[in-house]
Structure formats: structure tokens, C-alpha cells
Design a protein around this motif. Structure first.
Motif, PDB file in Angstrom:
ATOM      1  N   LEU A   1      -4.789  16.422   7.225  1.00 45.09           N
ATOM      2  CA  LEU A   1      -4.683  17.795   7.695  1.00 45.09           C
ATOM      3  C   LEU A   1      -5.990  18.297   8.310  1.00 45.09           C
ATOM      4  O   LEU A   1      -6.027  18.657   9.479  1.00 45.09           O
ATOM      5  CB  LEU A   1      -4.246  18.709   6.544  1.00 45.09           C
ATOM      6  CG  LEU A   1      -2.889  18.351   5.901  1.00 45.09           C
ATOM      7  CD1 LEU A   1      -2.580  19.278   4.742  1.00 45.09           C
ATOM      8  CD2 LEU A   1      -1.777  18.403   6.935  1.00 45.09           C
TER       9      LEU A   1
ATOM     10  N   GLU B   1      -4.872   5.189  10.443  1.00 46.70           N
ATOM     11  CA  GLU B   1      -3.622   4.787   9.809  1.00 46.70           C
ATOM     12  C   GLU B   1      -3.600   5.361   8.402  1.00 46.70           C
ATOM     13  O   GLU B   1      -4.399   4.958   7.556  1.00 46.70           O
ATOM     14  CB  GLU B   1      -3.488   3.259   9.773  1.00 46.70           C
ATOM     15  CG  GLU B   1      -3.455   2.608  11.137  1.00 46.70           C
ATOM     16  CD  GLU B   1      -2.207   2.981  11.924  1.00 46.70           C
ATOM     17  OE1 GLU B   1      -1.199   3.346  11.279  1.00 46.70           O
ATOM     18  OE2 GLU B   1      -2.236   2.923  13.167  1.00 46.70           O
ATOM     19  N   THR B   2      -2.718   6.332   8.177  1.00 46.40           N
ATOM     20  CA  THR B   2      -2.684   7.004   6.866  1.00 46.40           C
ATOM     21  C   THR B   2      -1.422   6.673   6.074  1.00 46.40           C
ATOM     22  O   THR B   2      -1.285   7.142   4.942  1.00 46.40           O
ATOM     23  CB  THR B   2      -2.789   8.525   7.052  1.00 46.40           C
ATOM     24  OG1 THR B   2      -1.718   8.955   7.896  1.00 46.40           O
ATOM     25  CG2 THR B   2      -4.118   8.909   7.688  1.00 46.40           C
TER      26      THR B   2
ATOM     27  N   GLU C   1      -0.549  12.398   5.346  1.00 48.70           N
ATOM     28  CA  GLU C   1      -0.872  13.106   6.589  1.00 48.70           C
ATOM     29  C   GLU C   1      -2.243  13.744   6.435  1.00 48.70           C
ATOM     30  O   GLU C   1      -2.500  14.480   5.476  1.00 48.70           O
ATOM     31  CB  GLU C   1       0.167  14.182   6.902  1.00 48.70           C
ATOM     32  CG  GLU C   1      -0.133  14.933   8.197  1.00 48.70           C
ATOM     33  CD  GLU C   1       0.861  16.029   8.480  1.00 48.70           C
ATOM     34  OE1 GLU C   1       0.757  16.688   9.538  1.00 48.70           O
ATOM     35  OE2 GLU C   1       1.758  16.244   7.642  1.00 48.70           O
TER      36      GLU C   1
ATOM     37  N   MET D   1      -5.069  16.583   2.539  1.00 53.88           N
ATOM     38  CA  MET D   1      -4.003  15.665   2.893  1.00 53.88           C
ATOM     39  C   MET D   1      -2.709  16.139   2.254  1.00 53.88           C
ATOM     40  O   MET D   1      -2.711  17.019   1.380  1.00 53.88           O
ATOM     41  CB  MET D   1      -4.316  14.239   2.416  1.00 53.88           C
ATOM     42  CG  MET D   1      -5.483  13.573   3.100  1.00 53.88           C
ATOM     43  SD  MET D   1      -5.670  11.866   2.525  1.00 53.88           S
ATOM     44  CE  MET D   1      -7.019  11.310   3.542  1.00 53.88           C
ATOM     45  N   SER D   2      -1.614  15.524   2.673  1.00 55.85           N
ATOM     46  CA  SER D   2      -0.322  15.734   2.034  1.00 55.85           C
ATOM     47  C   SER D   2       0.406  14.403   2.004  1.00 55.85           C
ATOM     48  O   SER D   2       0.256  13.574   2.906  1.00 55.85           O
ATOM     49  CB  SER D   2       0.497  16.793   2.783  1.00 55.85           C
ATOM     50  OG  SER D   2       0.685  16.407   4.131  1.00 55.85           O
TER      51      SER D   2
ATOM     52  N   ASP E   1       1.768   6.802   4.201  1.00 56.91           N
ATOM     53  CA  ASP E   1       2.622   7.871   3.705  1.00 56.91           C
ATOM     54  C   ASP E   1       1.893   9.188   3.549  1.00 56.91           C
ATOM     55  O   ASP E   1       2.424  10.130   2.947  1.00 56.91           O
ATOM     56  CB  ASP E   1       3.227   7.476   2.347  1.00 56.91           C
ATOM     57  CG  ASP E   1       4.156   6.283   2.476  1.00 56.91           C
ATOM     58  OD1 ASP E   1       4.771   6.145   3.553  1.00 56.91           O
ATOM     59  OD2 ASP E   1       4.270   5.503   1.513  1.00 56.91           O
TER      60      ASP E   1
END
Length: 338
Positions: free
Chosen positions: A90, A83-84, A88, A111-112, A86
Motif C-alpha cells: 500500500l 512480487e508480493t 498488496e 500491506m494487506s 498474496d
């Protein structure tokens, strides 16, 4: 009135074995609470965490770097966050470097973020393998400043998003069409040149030597005789054919256009030439007879037709002179005298 219970029945009830009720008939017993499955935490010897860059635009990737210094017999493995929020997840890289007494493991997680403002990246959890058994370790999330892709004056100018644009057609200079057209033209020119060469190519034509005039004329008379036109009622056609054969022979023999002359012009032209052996009277009679049949619709008997054909053969015999043999060239070498 009280009823008495027999003593035997009382004894049977007391002696009967106790039978438990079936499982479905029993009241459900409370299940024992499961033991809390917790893994003992372990702390590394040294911990370094950083986010690079600290400020990113929405949707742009950033690196979440965790550097752990730990005993050499410990091994850290990152548990991919499920569960990330907001963010993502990568990808990740893991690099370990062993020293004399300890080891350093570096995790780099890309991440982004997709929320504006100061947001906290998700915590990272690690599985740690130790000689004492499995352990766990976690790193709390770090804060990242996420900025918008729009400029500061976007609201006033109504600017569109910089990083989200529909596909645009970009013209690229190419010579492919020009080269294709030139190739087609070259192929057409080559085909045209080959056609011209094929049509105008030198052909080997076998030249058949021309037969002498007397032989050719006799062959024409023989062919006319074989057709036997008078017997088939075609006297006029017979005289037309015979007149052309005789005129053609005279014109080639004496070198003038006999076929184009009238009867009077034919005789006048022959009188002006040297014609040794030419039977002028018989020729004049043959010409007159032919004109009567051809143009005056006069009739001719079979004997007359036979005599006219015989005149053609006799004309060749009396007037044809074979040409002299070709003379030797002046450059021909004279025979040597031994």
C-alpha cells in the motif's frame, strides 16, 4: 602414371599469406560467462521487526515495521517489492533519527493480505549507502495470521460477507423541497401584489372642465349643420339627430329625463315647470314635425330642415340662463380696514 607438380607452383603456395575466414564463416566461439554481480551484505548494529496487528481480517491493512540501528554514515533505503504474491503493497514511511554515535532509521510498510491462514509477508530488501560503497541488506518475511470476514457460525446461518455489500440508498431528511415550494409561493404572492398595486395605482387624470350647456349644444348643432344630411338624402337621420340635441338641452336645462319621454310626456313635464321664455308653440310644432318624419315616413323639404335647425339655435337664445358665479366661502377672511 604419376603427374608431376611444377616446382614454381609449390613455391607460390608456400609463400602465400594466411588469410583468415570471415566472421560469419567461423565457428561461433563460446561467450565468456558473466561475472556474478553480487553486492556485499552489511548488517546493522541492531534490528527490530514486528507486524502490527499480528492477526488481521482478509483485505484489512497491517503495518510491517522495521527499526534499524546503524552507523551515522550509513543510509538505508527500502526497495519496493515487485512480487508480493498474496499481499498488496500500500505505502511506506521512512523516519531517521541521529544519535551521538549511531543513527536509527524506522520503516513502516502498510500491506494487506488476501489469503487465509498463517501467511508469510514478503522479505524486505534495502540499499545501503556506506563510505566503502553500496551495500545491501534484507529482512526475511514475517508471519501474519489472516482471518476470514465471516463469523464462526456463518456456514450454519448462511451469513453474507460483512465488508462487501451493494450500495444502499440512505434517506436523509432535507427541507430543500419545502423551502423551494415556499419560495415559489412567496414569489407568486409578491407578483400578484405588484400586479394589484399596478392596476389600482392612483393615476393622474387631467380633469378638463366641462363646457357650459349652451356652448356644448351649439357645438352639436354646428356639427350637424356641417354634415348637411338633408342634401345627401338623409332627412330622417337629420331629424333624429336634431331631436336628440334639443331634448338633451331641455332635459339638462330644466332637470328631467327628456330623452326618455314621449312627445306628449315631454310637453306635459315642461308645462309643470317654470320655463320663462320657452316658445311652447314652436316647440310643439317642432316635436310634431319630427315625429312625422321619424315615425310616419313623412318627407321634409330643405327649407323645413333649415327652419328646424334654426329653431334649435333660437331655443338656446331664448331659454338659456348662465349659472350664477360661485359664492365666496364663509370662512374667507374679510379685507382689513386700515
Amino acid at each position: 602414371m604419376r603427374r608431376r607438380i611444377p616446382l614454381l607452383a609449390v613455391w607460390l603456395v608456400a609463400a602465400a599469406p594466411v588469410v583468415s575466414a570471415p566472421a560469419w564463416a567461423q565457428a561461433p566461439a563460446a561467450a565468456p560467462a558473466p561475472a556474478a554481480a553480487t553486492t556485499e551484505q552489511v548488517e546493522p548494529q541492531h534490528l527490530s521487526v514486528r507486524v502490527e496487528p499480528q492477526q488481521v481480517r482478509i483485505g484489512d491493512p497491517f503495518v510491517y515495521e522495521v527499526v534499524l540501528t546503524h552507523p551515522k554514515d550509513h543510509r538505508y533505503e527500502l526497495k519496493v517489492p515487485q512480487e508480493t504474491g498474496d499481499f498488496e503493497f500500500l505505502d511506506q514511511t521512512r523516519q531517521r533519527q541521529d544519535g551521538p554515535e549511531s543513527a536509527t532509521t524506522t520503516f513502516r510498510v502498510r500491506m494487506s493480505a488476501f489469503a487465509l491462514g498463517a501467511v508469510t509477508a514478503p522479505a524486505l530488501s534495502f540499499d545501503v549507502a556506506t563510505p566503502q560503497g553500496p551495500r545491501a541488506f534484507s529482512v526475511p518475511g514475517r508471519e501474519v495470521d489472516v482471518a476470514s470476514t465471516l463469523p464462526e457460525d456463518a456456514d450454519g446461518k448462511g451469513a453474507d460477507l460483512f465488508d462487501y455489500k451493494p450500495p444502499e440508498e440512505v434517506p436523509i431528511r432535507s427541507w430543500r423541497l419545502v423551502l423551494t415550494v415556499l419560495g415559489v409561493l412567496a414569489a407568486a404572492l409578491l407578483a400578484w401584489a405588484l400586479f394589484r398595486w399596478w392596476r389600482n395605482r392612483p393615476r393622474h387624470v387631467e380633469v378638463v372642465p366641462r363646457l357650459p350647456l349652451d356652448v356644448r349644444t351649439r357645438q352639436a348643432l354646428d356639427a350637424l349643420k356641417a354634415e348637411d344630411l338633408p342634401a345627401r338624402g338623409q332627412v330622417k337621420d337629420f331629424y333624429f339627430r336634431l331631436s336628440e340635441i334639443v331634448r338633451g338641452y331641455l332635459g339638462e336645462r330644466y332637470g328631467f329625463e327628456a330623452l326618455e319621454c314621449t312627445s306628449s310626456e315631454l310637453m306635459t313635464s315642461l308645462r309643470r315647470m317654470s320655463t320663462p321664455g320657452l316658445p311652447e308653440d314652436k316647440l310643439m310644432r317642432f316635436v310634431s314635425e319630427s315625429d312625422m318624419v321619424k315615425y310616419a315616413r313623412a318627407d321634409a323639404s330643405a327649407d323645413a330642415c333649415r327652419d328646424a335647425l334654426a329653431f334649435g339655435y333660437s331655443l338656446i337664445d331664448t331659454t338659456y340662463v348662465p349659472p350664477p358665479p360661485p359664492q365666496a366661502s364663509d370662512n374667507a377672511a374679510a379685507p382689513r380696514v386700515q
